[in-house]
Design an enzyme around this catalytic site. Structure first.
Site, mmCIF file in Angstrom:
data_model
loop_
_atom_site.group_PDB
_atom_site.id
_atom_site.type_symbol
_atom_site.label_atom_id
_atom_site.label_comp_id
_atom_site.label_asym_id
_atom_site.label_seq_id
_atom_site.Cartn_x
_atom_site.Cartn_y
_atom_site.Cartn_z
ATOM 1 N N ARG A 1 10.910 -6.270 5.298
ATOM 2 C CA ARG A 1 10.767 -4.884 5.745
ATOM 3 C C ARG A 1 11.245 -4.740 7.183
ATOM 4 O O ARG A 1 11.894 -3.760 7.532
ATOM 5 C CB ARG A 1 9.298 -4.453 5.636
ATOM 6 C CG ARG A 1 9.118 -2.990 6.002
ATOM 7 C CD ARG A 1 7.709 -2.503 5.778
ATOM 8 N NE ARG A 1 6.808 -2.996 6.801
ATOM 9 C CZ ARG A 1 5.500 -2.818 6.777
ATOM 10 N NH1 ARG A 1 4.941 -2.196 5.767
ATOM 11 N NH2 ARG A 1 4.738 -3.268 7.746
ATOM 12 N N LYS B 1 0.829 -1.217 0.000
ATOM 13 C CA LYS B 1 0.000 0.000 0.000
ATOM 14 C C LYS B 1 0.862 1.265 0.000
ATOM 15 O O LYS B 1 0.594 2.196 -0.746
ATOM 16 C CB LYS B 1 -0.929 0.042 1.226
ATOM 17 C CG LYS B 1 -1.942 -1.077 1.295
ATOM 18 C CD LYS B 1 -2.939 -0.847 2.427
ATOM 19 C CE LYS B 1 -2.313 -0.878 3.802
ATOM 20 N NZ LYS B 1 -1.836 -2.209 4.220
ATOM 21 N N ARG C 1 -10.126 1.544 9.083
ATOM 22 C CA ARG C 1 -9.687 0.190 9.431
ATOM 23 C C ARG C 1 -10.752 -0.596 10.173
ATOM 24 O O ARG C 1 -10.553 -1.775 10.453
ATOM 25 C CB ARG C 1 -8.456 0.289 10.313
ATOM 26 C CG ARG C 1 -7.134 0.074 9.566
ATOM 27 C CD ARG C 1 -6.060 0.159 10.583
ATOM 28 N NE ARG C 1 -4.816 -0.477 10.430
ATOM 29 C CZ ARG C 1 -3.737 0.023 9.841
ATOM 30 N NH1 ARG C 1 -3.802 1.130 9.173
ATOM 31 N NH2 ARG C 1 -2.594 -0.602 9.906
ATOM 32 N N ARG D 1 11.008 -1.278 12.249
ATOM 33 C CA ARG D 1 9.847 -0.651 12.886
ATOM 34 C C ARG D 1 9.581 -1.293 14.234
ATOM 35 O O ARG D 1 9.705 -2.512 14.382
ATOM 36 C CB ARG D 1 8.613 -0.852 11.987
ATOM 37 C CG ARG D 1 8.368 0.303 11.059
ATOM 38 C CD ARG D 1 7.302 0.001 10.047
ATOM 39 N NE ARG D 1 6.001 -0.335 10.634
ATOM 40 C CZ ARG D 1 4.857 -0.250 9.963
ATOM 41 N NH1 ARG D 1 4.859 0.160 8.710
ATOM 42 N NH2 ARG D 1 3.711 -0.583 10.523
ATOM 43 N N ARG E 1 -1.457 -7.479 14.071
ATOM 44 C CA ARG E 1 -1.918 -6.618 12.978
ATOM 45 C C ARG E 1 -2.643 -7.428 11.906
ATOM 46 O O ARG E 1 -3.647 -6.981 11.354
ATOM 47 C CB ARG E 1 -0.735 -5.851 12.377
ATOM 48 C CG ARG E 1 -0.465 -4.551 13.121
ATOM 49 C CD ARG E 1 0.994 -4.139 13.080
ATOM 50 N NE ARG E 1 1.495 -3.938 11.743
ATOM 51 C CZ ARG E 1 2.749 -4.160 11.378
ATOM 52 N NH1 ARG E 1 3.631 -4.609 12.259
ATOM 53 N NH2 ARG E 1 3.130 -3.938 10.158
HETATM 54 P P1 AMP Z 1 0.353 1.056 9.338
HETATM 55 O O1 AMP Z 1 1.624 1.761 9.006
HETATM 56 O O2 AMP Z 1 -0.792 1.476 8.464
HETATM 57 O O3 AMP Z 1 0.515 -0.425 9.419
HETATM 58 O O4 AMP Z 1 -0.050 1.543 10.808
HETATM 59 C C1 AMP Z 1 0.795 1.307 11.908
HETATM 60 C C2 AMP Z 1 -0.028 1.334 13.194
HETATM 61 O O5 AMP Z 1 -0.623 2.636 13.353
HETATM 62 C C3 AMP Z 1 -1.187 0.356 13.255
HETATM 63 O O6 AMP Z 1 -0.792 -0.936 13.643
HETATM 64 C C4 AMP Z 1 -2.074 1.022 14.295
HETATM 65 O O7 AMP Z 1 -1.572 0.838 15.598
HETATM 66 C C5 AMP Z 1 -1.920 2.498 13.941
HETATM 67 N N1 AMP Z 1 -2.928 2.896 12.954
HETATM 68 C C6 AMP Z 1 -2.713 3.260 11.657
HETATM 69 N N2 AMP Z 1 -3.869 3.558 11.050
HETATM 70 C C7 AMP Z 1 -4.850 3.374 11.973
HETATM 71 C C8 AMP Z 1 -6.254 3.489 11.960
HETATM 72 N N3 AMP Z 1 -6.917 3.834 10.857
HETATM 73 N N4 AMP Z 1 -6.925 3.233 13.116
HETATM 74 C C9 AMP Z 1 -6.288 2.890 14.237
HETATM 75 N N5 AMP Z 1 -4.958 2.728 14.319
HETATM 76 C C10 AMP Z 1 -4.242 2.965 13.202
#
Ligand code: AMP
Length: 187
Positions: free
Chosen positions: A127, A13, A88, A133, A144
């Protein structure tokens, strides 16, 4: 262009959003990036978010919805955006509908990227090795993925019913995938 990009962790993404952002001249807005930026800079928001992000859990909706509403109201977001990592869960879909209504706009398309589980795990492990990360521990990755399966994946059906869902194979060369998406959006 007002776009959402959805799909499991590791499907690409972020990579595809950056390329589509450049192609269409619209900002790439990633809620994950916004949280990581705030965590790195020790802001109040970052301190509140990191107890959730570290574990691979969703940050509470109220906080997340507010961040998205504020970001989409900024000047550079007037002519479109690609939103990555939001919504989400079902409550965030409702919140986004209301944000869009307030802004007087609507989604052009929801891009859903797909890939087999072994491809996803392989990409996530790579990654993790490169980016380091905080949420790339095996436990957080598993969490996740579970959150995606139970809360986020069902949203695709909703957008399918609304008639804006466009699914694309997320495997192959990066450029190939981008071209596939652009052709699909313009078809
Ligand atoms: P990502 O980089 O999109 O995988 O996001 C990393 C982390 O940020 C996720 O595992 C959540 O803890 C938080 N996060 C990102 N987007 C959201 C969202 N829309 N709602 C809640 N938590 C989010």
């Amino acid at each position: 262009m007002y776009l959402l990009i959805m799909g499991p962790q590791g499907v690409g993404k972020g990579t595809q959003s950056a390329r589509l952002s450049e192609h269409y001249g619209i900002p790439h807005i990633s809620t994950g990036d916004i949280f990581r930026y705030n965590i790195k800079n020790h802001t109040e928001l970052g301190q509140e978010a990191c107890s959730y992000t570290d574990k691979g859990e969703l940050v509470p909706d109220e906080l997340t919805n507010r961040i998205v509403a504020d970001r989409l109201a900024m000047d550079d977001a007037k002519n479109g955006w690609i939103l990555d990592g939001y919504p989400r869960n079902a409550a965030q879909v409702v919140a986004l509908d209301s944000i869009l209504a307030d802004l007087g706009t609507k989604l052009d398309a929801v891009i859903a990227l797909t890939a087999d589980k072994d491809v996803l795990l392989d990409r996530m492990q790579k990654r993790a090795a490169i980016e380091g990360r905080a949420d790339d521990t095996p436990e957080a990755i598993a969490k996740r993925l579970a959150v995606y399966e139970h809360e986020t994946k069902p949203l695709l059906e909703h957008y399918q019913e609304v008639g804006v869902l466009k699914q694309f194979d997320g495997t192959g060369a990066i450029e190939e995938i981008t071209n596939r998406i652009i052709s699909g959006l313009e078809a």
